[in-house]
Design a protein around this motif. Structure first.
Motif, PDB file in Angstrom:
ATOM      1  N   ASP A  44      34.347  49.543  32.529  1.00 58.31           N
ATOM      2  CA  ASP A  44      33.055  48.969  32.951  1.00 58.31           C
ATOM      3  C   ASP A  44      31.943  49.167  31.927  1.00 58.31           C
ATOM      4  OD1 ASP A  44      34.227  48.197  35.320  1.00 58.31           O
ATOM      5  OD2 ASP A  44      33.670  50.037  36.367  1.00 58.31           O
ATOM      6  N   ARG A  45      32.102  50.111  30.992  1.00 55.34           N
ATOM      7  CA  ARG A  45      31.021  50.381  30.043  1.00 55.34           C
ATOM      8  C   ARG A  45      31.471  50.303  28.592  1.00 55.34           C
ATOM      9  NH1 ARG A  45      28.861  56.281  29.638  1.00 55.34           N
ATOM     10  NH2 ARG A  45      30.436  56.314  27.986  1.00 55.34           N
ATOM     11  N   ASP A  46      32.482  51.096  28.234  1.00 54.62           N
ATOM     12  CA  ASP A  46      32.819  51.236  26.823  1.00 54.62           C
ATOM     13  C   ASP A  46      33.395  49.957  26.218  1.00 54.62           C
ATOM     14  OD1 ASP A  46      31.942  53.787  27.009  1.00 54.62           O
ATOM     15  OD2 ASP A  46      33.846  54.761  26.589  1.00 54.62           O
ATOM     16  N   THR A  47      34.538  49.488  26.734  1.00 55.44           N
ATOM     17  CA  THR A  47      35.163  48.321  26.109  1.00 55.44           C
ATOM     18  C   THR A  47      34.293  47.068  26.185  1.00 55.44           C
ATOM     19  OG1 THR A  47      36.505  47.962  28.107  1.00 55.44           O
ATOM     20  CG2 THR A  47      37.518  49.173  26.297  1.00 55.44           C
ATOM     21  N   PRO A  48      33.591  46.797  27.289  1.00 51.81           N
ATOM     22  CA  PRO A  48      32.744  45.596  27.296  1.00 51.81           C
ATOM     23  C   PRO A  48      31.670  45.610  26.213  1.00 51.81           C
ATOM     24  CG  PRO A  48      33.070  46.366  29.539  1.00 51.81           C
ATOM     25  CD  PRO A  48      33.616  47.430  28.635  1.00 51.81           C
ATOM     26  N   SER A  49      31.235  46.783  25.791  1.00 50.80           N
ATOM     27  CA  SER A  49      30.175  46.848  24.782  1.00 50.80           C
ATOM     28  C   SER A  49      30.647  46.357  23.422  1.00 50.80           C
ATOM     29  CB  SER A  49      29.656  48.285  24.664  1.00 50.80           C
ATOM     30  OG  SER A  49      30.623  49.137  24.058  1.00 50.80           O
ATOM     31  N   TYR A  50      31.964  46.306  23.218  1.00 57.31           N
ATOM     32  CA  TYR A  50      32.513  45.850  21.945  1.00 57.31           C
ATOM     33  C   TYR A  50      32.960  44.380  21.987  1.00 57.31           C
ATOM     34  CZ  TYR A  50      32.713  50.795  20.694  1.00 57.31           C
ATOM     35  OH  TYR A  50      32.392  52.098  20.418  1.00 57.31           O
ATOM     36  N   VAL A  51      32.899  43.775  23.146  1.00 59.35           N
ATOM     37  CA  VAL A  51      33.399  42.405  23.323  1.00 59.35           C
ATOM     38  C   VAL A  51      32.239  41.427  23.187  1.00 59.35           C
ATOM     39  CG1 VAL A  51      34.483  40.798  24.935  1.00 59.35           C
ATOM     40  CG2 VAL A  51      35.304  43.160  24.781  1.00 59.35           C
ATOM     41  N   THR A  52      32.318  40.554  22.196  1.00 61.51           N
ATOM     42  CA  THR A  52      31.219  39.621  21.939  1.00 61.51           C
ATOM     43  C   THR A  52      31.641  38.162  21.931  1.00 61.51           C
ATOM     44  OG1 THR A  52      31.550  39.878  19.550  1.00 61.51           O
ATOM     45  CG2 THR A  52      29.934  41.334  20.595  1.00 61.51           C
ATOM     46  N   HIS A  53      32.948  37.898  22.017  1.00 61.84           N
ATOM     47  CA  HIS A  53      33.424  36.518  21.904  1.00 61.84           C
ATOM     48  C   HIS A  53      34.139  36.028  23.157  1.00 61.84           C
ATOM     49  CE1 HIS A  53      32.765  37.622  17.680  1.00 61.84           C
ATOM     50  NE2 HIS A  53      32.574  36.347  17.483  1.00 61.84           N
ATOM     51  N   LEU A  54      34.083  36.813  24.234  1.00 62.58           N
ATOM     52  CA  LEU A  54      34.657  36.393  25.504  1.00 62.58           C
ATOM     53  C   LEU A  54      33.594  36.458  26.584  1.00 62.58           C
ATOM     54  CD1 LEU A  54      38.141  38.207  25.699  1.00 62.58           C
ATOM     55  CD2 LEU A  54      37.658  35.861  24.974  1.00 62.58           C
ATOM     56  N   THR A  55      33.536  35.432  27.412  1.00 63.99           N
ATOM     57  CA  THR A  55      32.615  35.440  28.541  1.00 63.99           C
ATOM     58  C   THR A  55      33.072  36.479  29.565  1.00 63.99           C
ATOM     59  OG1 THR A  55      33.895  33.796  29.768  1.00 63.99           O
ATOM     60  CG2 THR A  55      32.199  32.973  28.236  1.00 63.99           C
ATOM     61  N   PRO A  56      32.161  36.924  30.447  1.00 67.62           N
ATOM     62  CA  PRO A  56      32.582  37.828  31.530  1.00 67.62           C
ATOM     63  C   PRO A  56      33.726  37.240  32.353  1.00 67.62           C
ATOM     64  CG  PRO A  56      30.198  37.822  31.357  1.00 67.62           C
ATOM     65  CD  PRO A  56      30.689  36.747  30.427  1.00 67.62           C
ATOM     66  N   ARG A  57      33.712  35.924  32.541  1.00 71.61           N
ATOM     67  CA  ARG A  57      34.807  35.281  33.295  1.00 71.61           C
ATOM     68  C   ARG A  57      36.136  35.489  32.603  1.00 71.61           C
ATOM     69  NH1 ARG A  57      37.233  30.606  32.283  1.00 71.61           N
ATOM     70  NH2 ARG A  57      38.409  29.553  33.944  1.00 71.61           N
ATOM     71  N   MET A  58      36.190  35.242  31.291  1.00 73.91           N
ATOM     72  CA  MET A  58      37.449  35.390  30.578  1.00 73.91           C
ATOM     73  C   MET A  58      37.867  36.851  30.498  1.00 73.91           C
ATOM     74  SD  MET A  58      38.890  32.585  30.071  1.00 73.91           S
ATOM     75  CE  MET A  58      40.263  33.383  29.229  1.00 73.91           C
ATOM     76  N   GLN A  59      36.905  37.753  30.387  1.00 71.82           N
ATOM     77  CA  GLN A  59      37.253  39.176  30.409  1.00 71.82           C
ATOM     78  C   GLN A  59      37.920  39.546  31.730  1.00 71.82           C
ATOM     79  OE1 GLN A  59      34.197  41.977  28.894  1.00 71.82           O
ATOM     80  NE2 GLN A  59      33.079  40.169  28.212  1.00 71.82           N
ATOM     81  N   ALA A  60      37.402  38.991  32.826  1.00 73.29           N
ATOM     82  CA  ALA A  60      37.990  39.265  34.140  1.00 73.29           C
ATOM     83  C   ALA A  60      39.412  38.719  34.225  1.00 73.29           C
ATOM     84  CB  ALA A  60      37.122  38.662  35.242  1.00 73.29           C
ATOM     85  N   LEU A  61      39.633  37.509  33.711  1.00 73.44           N
ATOM     86  CA  LEU A  61      40.978  36.925  33.756  1.00 73.44           C
ATOM     87  C   LEU A  61      41.945  37.701  32.876  1.00 73.44           C
ATOM     88  CD1 LEU A  61      40.226  33.080  33.823  1.00 73.44           C
ATOM     89  CD2 LEU A  61      40.461  34.696  35.727  1.00 73.44           C
ATOM     90  N   ALA A  89      36.578  31.064  40.796  1.00 74.77           N
ATOM     91  CA  ALA A  89      37.260  30.363  41.880  1.00 74.77           C
ATOM     92  C   ALA A  89      38.635  30.968  42.134  1.00 74.77           C
ATOM     93  CB  ALA A  89      37.407  28.884  41.537  1.00 74.77           C
ATOM     94  N   PRO A  90      39.008  31.155  43.398  1.00 72.19           N
ATOM     95  CA  PRO A  90      40.341  31.688  43.689  1.00 72.19           C
ATOM     96  C   PRO A  90      41.467  30.904  43.031  1.00 72.19           C
ATOM     97  CG  PRO A  90      39.000  31.802  45.659  1.00 72.19           C
ATOM     98  CD  PRO A  90      38.189  31.056  44.628  1.00 72.19           C
ATOM     99  N   VAL A  91      41.327  29.591  42.933  1.00 66.58           N
ATOM    100  CA  VAL A  91      42.404  28.802  42.327  1.00 66.58           C
ATOM    101  C   VAL A  91      42.563  29.158  40.847  1.00 66.58           C
ATOM    102  CG1 VAL A  91      40.973  26.799  41.688  1.00 66.58           C
ATOM    103  CG2 VAL A  91      43.417  26.491  42.176  1.00 66.58           C
ATOM    104  N   GLU A  92      41.480  29.523  40.177  1.00 68.05           N
ATOM    105  CA  GLU A  92      41.579  29.934  38.778  1.00 68.05           C
ATOM    106  C   GLU A  92      42.298  31.273  38.650  1.00 68.05           C
ATOM    107  OE1 GLU A  92      37.792  28.058  36.496  1.00 68.05           O
ATOM    108  OE2 GLU A  92      37.329  29.697  37.875  1.00 68.05           O
ATOM    109  N   ILE A  93      42.085  32.153  39.612  1.00 66.88           N
ATOM    110  CA  ILE A  93      42.785  33.434  39.605  1.00 66.88           C
ATOM    111  C   ILE A  93      44.265  33.220  39.867  1.00 66.88           C
ATOM    112  CG2 ILE A  93      42.980  35.662  40.775  1.00 66.88           C
ATOM    113  CD1 ILE A  93      39.949  35.454  41.326  1.00 66.88           C
TER     114      ILE A  93
END
Length: 260
Positions: A44-61, A89-93
């Motif tokens: 929730d904190r460390d790895t997201p701070s290094y991610v700059t080329h993926l949207t929160p949606r793609m990080q979740a997927l 959307a549930p269908v995307e999951i």
């Protein structure tokens, strides 16, 4: 987090041993332990701070695909619930899960789908989702071949098919093209670029699949995804798959994307 299934200790140990998962006896995350604090800090904190080329949606997927591969129903349930509450959307999951079926195997995806369906019920959401399949027995190979050639090039795929020994054609041609690309890649709800990206995630999460990681790193470049996106995916994945698999996949990405 609401519990999905109640396992006995023996059943949980069996599931983790046979399936390579980490199912815990009561399917909880041991809330309040030092381990839960480390998981929370990393994911929730460390790895997201290094991610700059993926949207929160793609990080979740990416997390969902990784946890489906790992077989961890507790963390997977939490991530699916977070993803739905964030507006995915549930269908995307569901399609994120289905994208992995021909790479990590039907049993892991069947287990992950059960977690997904139970999560929908727990959130009082419909469990009947729109169908996304576009092929049947008459066109699954033809349509799959078109997608496969579109990603990797017709010349390359045709040469691979022609050079495959007759006794292996059912695996390397018929099933690979018909199942991986026909049954899976032709489905709706996720675009091709995201499907190829998630394929990279699934294979990297498995470990021990260097040639396939490299092939799909190249496939990602071919469809317009970037080296930075692939490295960001590995950053998201590292708390769940560990450093050996992560660094091995990173080496394959580097070999493909930094080649002269």
């Amino acid at each position: 987090m609401k519990s999905f299934l109640k396992y006995t200790a023996a059943a949980a140990l069996c599931a983790a041993t046979v399936c390579g998962g980490s199912v815990m006896a009561d399917n909880s995350i041991n809330a309040g332990t030092e381990l839960s604090a480390i998981i929370s800090r990393l994911s929730d904190r460390d790895t997201p701070s290094y991610v700059t080329h993926l949207t929160p949606r793609m990080q979740a997927l990416v997390k969902i695909a990784t946890l489906a591969t790992e077989g961890d129903t507790a963390l997977l349930e939490d991530e699916i619930e977070k993803a739905i509450k964030s507006g995915i959307a549930p269908v995307e999951i569901r399609e994120t899960l289905y994208q992995g079926m021909s790479y990590v195997g039907l049993s892991r995806i069947d287990r992950a789908e059960k977690v997904f369906m139970q999560t929908l019920e727990d959130l009082n959401l419909p469990t009947e989702l729109e169908k996304a399949g576009t092929v049947d027995d008459t066109n699954r190979f033809k349509d799959g071949l078109a997608v496969q050639q579109g990603i990797f090039g017709a010349e390359h795929i045709n040469a691979m098919h022609e050079s495959t020994p007759e006794e292996a054609k059912h695996l390397n041609v018929d099933l690979l093209t018909g199942f991986c690309f026909g049954d899976v890649y032709t489905r709706k709800a996720l675009p091709l670029k995201e499907r190829e990206f998630l394929t990279f995630v699934y294979i990297a999460a498995l470990g021990g699949c260097g040639p396939q990681v490299a092939a799909h790193a190249q496939g990602n470049l071919n469809v317009g995804n970037t080296r930075e996106m692939l490295l960001d995916a590995l950053t998201v994945m590292v708390p769940y798959i560990g450093f050996p698999r992560t660094l091995n996949a990173q080496g394959q990405v580097n070999a493909v994307t930094l080649k002269k």
